[in-house]
Enzyme design. Structure first.
Site, short mmCIF file in Angstrom:
data_model
loop_
_atom_site.label_atom_id
_atom_site.label_comp_id
_atom_site.label_asym_id
_atom_site.label_seq_id
_atom_site.Cartn_x
_atom_site.Cartn_y
_atom_site.Cartn_z
N GLY A 17 51.43 41.20 23.99
CA GLY A 17 50.02 40.95 24.25
C GLY A 17 49.26 42.26 24.29
N ASP A 133 41.35 45.28 40.80
CA ASP A 133 41.07 44.48 39.59
C ASP A 133 41.88 43.18 39.62
OD1 ASP A 133 39.86 43.86 37.18
OD2 ASP A 133 41.25 45.03 35.97
#
Length: 322
Positions: A17, A133
């Site tokens: 990915g 995050d």
């Protein structure tokens, strides 16, 4: 990069990915004979020496985190122009994919996932590490709903980078805490706000705030009240909706102060309580939610000023991609 061997040890076998900062591959660790995930940073970051130093420091700190719900960091290295991090390989999908395919989830399942994320944050916060995050893209989940939180410390490394483009990637607008949206320092409660957004999305299939631009979304995080998730999906227990809304408090002091505190509420009966609390009298409800008439113009001016501050602190370019 398939077939490439990094540092005479990690043999890249397949592409897994990619995101704005790095490309992730599956690799075979020739020394230990195991499969791992290797995250290779994009070249623009490798050329930033300040970022590289911070990245290595944060990766070393993250490598000391050991918990079943944290994706382990095994190694960091550099091979020519390739700066990389070696991590535990988790076979599954990220939480964003699950949300896109299956949300809204049943409350019990959503709570189970959120509790695992909170457990990971509890360990990190105890070690003095704030994720900065927390979002579905940074949560890996197996077919058995076992969670692994990844990328601890990456956002902090980005904050120290000298490249202006990296500053635009610090956090994702949909999951930013109000203090991040205003350019203020992150604290553990900032991660818990972002987890509140993730839980909201698991329960409803949507995030609490949307907008035409990342800055518009950030301004809403800073100043607008979110809808109750139970107003969007009536089957959500009222007790669980209150937990989500407390996690989404604008005021850091009103929010959960620790992951353990949030875990306690998610594990208690309040998370499954279905009865609605008694309605407030109309006059009292209006007193709570309506601003004094004289504040109308001042409020509009304050909102406009805040939007400018948000836009300035975020560089008008918050990333909306993973």
């Amino acid at each position: 990069m398939t077939g490439t061997v990094l540092s005479d040890r990690y043999e890249i076998t397949e592409h897994l990915g990619e995101g704005a900062m790095a490309v992730t591959y599956v690799a075979r660790d020739r020394m230990l004979g195991r499969m791992v995930a290797v995250k290779v940073l994009r070249q623009s970051y490798v050329n930033d020496q300040q970022f590289c130093r911070s990245f290595q420091q944060e990766a070393q700190a993250a490598a000391n985190l050991a918990h079943p719900h944290i994706a382990a960091v095994h190694d960091i290295g550099r091979d020519g122009d390739a700066l990389y991090m070696v991590m535990e390989l988790v076979r599954g999908r990220d939480l964003k994919q699950l949300i896109d395919e299956e949300a809204p989830l049943p409350p019990d399942r959503a709570v189970g996932i959120a509790k695992q994320i909170a457990e990971a944050l509890q360990v990190a916060h105890a070690a003095g590490i704030v994720h900065r995050d927390v979002k579905p893209h940074n949560v890996l989940i197996t077919s058995e709903d076992r969670v692994k939180v990844c990328d601890f410390g990456i956002a902090k490394a980005l904050a120290s980078a000298s490249l202006s483009q990296t500053r635009s990637l610090i956090g994702t607008a949909n999951y930013l805490s109000p203090e991040q949206a205003m350019g203020k320092p992150c604290v553990p409660a900032s991660d818990l706000y972002s987890l509140g957004v993730v839980l909201f999305e698991l329960l409803t299939g949507r995030v609490p705030f949307t907008g035409e631009t990342p800055v518009a979304i950030a301004v809403k995080h800073a100043h607008e009240q979110p809808p109750s998730p139970s107003d969007l999906v009536p089957a959500i227990p009222q007790g669980l909706a209150r937990i989500v809304l407390r996690a989404l408090s604008k005021d850091v002091a009103a929010r959960y102060q620790s992951a353990q505190e949030l875990l306690s509420d998610l594990s208690s009966g309040s998370a499954t309580q279905t009865a609605r609390p008694p309605s407030l009298p109309a006059w009292q409800d209006q007193t709570m939610v309506q601003a004094p008439p004289s504040a109308d113009r001042t409020g509009r001016e304050r909102s406009s000023s805040s939007a400018v501050r948000c836009a300035s602190s975020l560089g008008l370019a918050l990333a909306s991609a993973p």
